[in-house]
Write an enzyme that holds these catalytic residues in place. Structure first.
Site, PDB file in Angstrom:
ATOM      1  N   ARG A  49      13.837   8.083  -8.170  1.00  0.00           N
ATOM      2  CA  ARG A  49      12.881   7.673  -6.746  1.00  0.00           C
ATOM      3  C   ARG A  49      12.369   8.904  -5.672  1.00  0.00           C
ATOM      4  O   ARG A  49      11.483   8.754  -5.252  1.00  0.00           O
ATOM      5  CB  ARG A  49      14.080   7.035  -5.905  1.00  0.00           C
ATOM      6  CG  ARG A  49      14.410   6.908  -4.543  1.00  0.00           C
ATOM      7  CD  ARG A  49      15.295   6.134  -3.357  1.00  0.00           C
ATOM      8  NE  ARG A  49      16.468   6.381  -4.567  1.00  0.00           N
ATOM      9  CZ  ARG A  49      17.236   7.474  -3.748  1.00  0.00           C
ATOM     10  NH1 ARG A  49      17.100   8.691  -2.927  1.00  0.00           N
ATOM     11  NH2 ARG A  49      18.503   7.928  -4.303  1.00  0.00           N
ATOM     12  N   TYR A 101      -4.821  -7.534  10.237  1.00  0.00           N
ATOM     13  CA  TYR A 101      -3.886  -8.051   9.169  1.00  0.00           C
ATOM     14  C   TYR A 101      -2.598  -8.871   9.621  1.00  0.00           C
ATOM     15  O   TYR A 101      -1.441  -8.126  10.449  1.00  0.00           O
ATOM     16  CB  TYR A 101      -3.567  -7.409   7.786  1.00  0.00           C
ATOM     17  CG  TYR A 101      -2.561  -8.281   6.637  1.00  0.00           C
ATOM     18  CD1 TYR A 101      -2.265  -9.358   6.553  1.00  0.00           C
ATOM     19  CD2 TYR A 101      -0.756  -7.465   6.776  1.00  0.00           C
ATOM     20  CE1 TYR A 101      -1.407 -10.302   5.523  1.00  0.00           C
ATOM     21  CE2 TYR A 101       0.068  -7.999   5.395  1.00  0.00           C
ATOM     22  CZ  TYR A 101      -0.587  -9.497   4.635  1.00  0.00           C
ATOM     23  OH  TYR A 101       0.033 -10.146   4.439  1.00  0.00           O
ATOM     24  N   ASP A 173      -5.923   0.833   8.050  1.00  0.00           N
ATOM     25  CA  ASP A 173      -5.721   0.715   6.941  1.00  0.00           C
ATOM     26  C   ASP A 173      -7.094   0.138   6.014  1.00  0.00           C
ATOM     27  O   ASP A 173      -7.929  -0.589   6.309  1.00  0.00           O
ATOM     28  CB  ASP A 173      -5.215  -1.484   7.238  1.00  0.00           C
ATOM     29  CG  ASP A 173      -4.963  -1.827   6.408  1.00  0.00           C
ATOM     30  OD1 ASP A 173      -5.107  -1.864   4.801  1.00  0.00           O
ATOM     31  OD2 ASP A 173      -4.225  -2.609   6.472  1.00  0.00           O
ATOM     32  N   LYS A 198      -4.517  -5.254  -4.105  1.00  0.00           N
ATOM     33  CA  LYS A 198      -5.608  -5.877  -3.909  1.00  0.00           C
ATOM     34  C   LYS A 198      -6.983  -5.535  -4.874  1.00  0.00           C
ATOM     35  O   LYS A 198      -6.522  -5.906  -6.005  1.00  0.00           O
ATOM     36  CB  LYS A 198      -6.290  -5.957  -2.469  1.00  0.00           C
ATOM     37  CG  LYS A 198      -5.324  -6.105  -1.945  1.00  0.00           C
ATOM     38  CD  LYS A 198      -4.977  -7.516  -1.955  1.00  0.00           C
ATOM     39  CE  LYS A 198      -4.117  -8.629  -0.347  1.00  0.00           C
ATOM     40  NZ  LYS A 198      -2.382  -7.901  -0.154  1.00  0.00           N
TER      41      LYS A 198
HETATM   42  C1  LIG Z   1      -6.147  -5.547   4.902  1.00  0.00           C
HETATM   43  C2  LIG Z   1      -3.758  -6.009   4.465  1.00  0.00           C
HETATM   44  N1  LIG Z   1      -3.592  -4.754   5.198  1.00  0.00           N
HETATM   45  C3  LIG Z   1      -2.556  -5.162   4.115  1.00  0.00           C
HETATM   46  C4  LIG Z   1      -1.119  -6.171   3.678  1.00  0.00           C
HETATM   47  C5  LIG Z   1       0.089  -6.159   2.994  1.00  0.00           C
HETATM   48  O1  LIG Z   1      -0.167  -5.476   1.716  1.00  0.00           O
HETATM   49  P1  LIG Z   1       0.937  -6.174   0.332  1.00  0.00           P
HETATM   50  O2  LIG Z   1       0.637  -7.628   0.613  1.00  0.00           O
HETATM   51  O3  LIG Z   1       0.098  -5.458  -0.787  1.00  0.00           O
HETATM   52  O4  LIG Z   1       2.747  -5.745   1.109  1.00  0.00           O
HETATM   53  C6  LIG Z   1      -2.686  -7.239   3.175  1.00  0.00           C
HETATM   54  C7  LIG Z   1      -1.851  -8.593   2.464  1.00  0.00           C
HETATM   55  O5  LIG Z   1      -2.685  -9.049   1.911  1.00  0.00           O
HETATM   56  C8  LIG Z   1      -3.661  -6.707   3.242  1.00  0.00           C
HETATM   57  O6  LIG Z   1      -4.865  -7.756   3.220  1.00  0.00           O
END
Ligand SMILES: Cc1ncc(COP(=O)(O)O)c(C=O)c1O
Length: 378
Positions: A49, A101, A173, A198
């Protein structure tokens, strides 16, 4: 010798293993590590961890690609976002973009609201509004560029400058771009966040997240401690899958961006389409900033279908090559009616479909969309 980012990406984890000379990293599954005769953990690992060799390889690769000083890998993008929010204190104010998001907005407002965070949002594409919003004390500014799902482009350098003047930390992000398209730290960001689910993973088979820090400071230390104590770490196999995904990311992205541009141009001229959001279109409001800030215009676009939510949904479920599914950045093309998934608080237009462009032939993708659009137009 200074390597390009594409070269760094193609080679992550491929340095020969010291024992076997293997050119693919091994997956270290051990949860615990023996002390040496002096009672020390001389190799630097104690318990998985807290740190793990496979995770460490991934974290170093992410940090190098983003131009940071340190990276932390989490069990999902949301776990990474959660760690940032947990590092704040009750009473701290954060500014989110209007278009973001939806999971991050829901996490911040629904859960961290009751923890005492003050959550406001602003149109990050409007610098005057950003300046006004920063007149109130602000601890953190959250950016997404291009944004999910309306693909709006924020000037990261300009907003970061305003945020710095106001004493706020800037988090970007960077899931939609990856460092191969935009490196937010070069534009003034303090922390870069990723859903590595992604483009980094790239094959829709790994769930993960990451944070990369511009510098090692109290914030990075606090978040590292949250990662180790709360324990939402990325497991070794997912780290290995992500390292593997990164090695082909440059060529995947190149194809995805090229096809996204071609699809955006095709849809822009299509009689059944009201609007296309894609920064590669010269008419897009974000085009000029994107041309400065992005190496390519990305593999994501969204379209507003002429007609109702029902017609948009019908298009999404009547295509052959586009799976009607959540997520993005995989080899397969996806399409989704975002307002449905975002639920009652959604500000996404009812006729918007978000498209993640995969690696299929762009001609197949065009004819598929054309056939689908003709069908819903009756
Ligand atoms: C721009 C963006 N940030 C964060 C996330 C969240 O990521 P995760 O699904 O890996 O938790 C997503 C998920 O679709 C996203 O498109």
């Amino acid at each position: 010798m200074k390597s390009s980012l594409e070269t760094i990406a193609a080679r992550v984890g491929t340095e020969p293993d010291l024992e076997s000379r293997a050119l693919s990293p091994s997956i270290q599954m051990a949860t615990t590590y023996a002390r040496d005769d002096q009672g020390e953990h001389s190799a630097g690992f104690i318990y998985s961890r807290l740190g793990n060799p496979t995770r460490q390889k991934l974290e170093s690769a992410l940090s190098e690609l983003e131009g940071g000083t340190q990276a932390l890998a989490f069990a999902s993008g949301m776990a990474a976002a959660n760690a940032i929010l947990q590092s704040l204190k009750p009473g701290d104010r954060i500014l989110l973009p209007h278009d973001i998001y939806y999971g991050v907005r829901a996490l911040a407002t629904d859960y961290f609201g009751s923890w005492g965070l003050v959550v406001d949002s602003v149109d990050m594409t409007d610098l005057k509004m950003v300046r006004d919003a920063l007149k109130k004390p602000t601890r953190l500014v959250w950016l997404e560029s291009p944004s999910n799902p309306q693909v709006s482009v924020t000037d990261i350098a300009a907003v970061s400058l305003e945020a710095k003047k106001a004493g706020a930390t800037v988090v970007v992000d960077n899931t939609w771009c990856t460092p191969l398209i935009t490196r937010p730290i070069e534009f003034g960001a303090d922390v870069v966040m990723h859903s590595i689910t992604k483009y980094f993973g790239g094959h829709s088979d790994v769930l993960g997240g990451a944070l990369v820090f511009a510098k090692e400071d109290m914030l990075s230390e606090r978040i590292h401690s949250i990662q180790q104590k709360a324990g939402a770490v990325l497991d070794p196999f997912s780290c290995w899958l992500t390292l593997r995904g990164i090695r082909s990311m440059a060529v995947r992205l190149e194809r995805q961006c090229e096809s996204a541009q071609a699809l955006a141009e095709f849809l822009f001229r299509h009689p059944s389409i009201e609007k296309v959001h894609y920064p590669g279109l010269p008419t897009d409001p974000g085009h000029e900033i994107a041309s400065r800030q992005m190496k390519r215009f990305g593999g994501m676009l969204s379209i507003l279908v002429k007609g109702s939510a029902e017609q948009a949904k019908a298009l999404a479920s009547n295509l052959h090559y586009f799976a009607n599914a959540t997520s993005l950045g995989g080899t397969e093309s996806l399409i989704e009616h975002r307002a449905s998934i975002e639920g009652p608080g959604s500000t996404t237009p009812h006729n918007l479909l978000r498209i993640s462009v995969g690696l299929e032939s762009v001609e197949d993708l065009k004819s598929d969309l054309d056939r689908g659009l003709k069908k819903i137009a009756g």
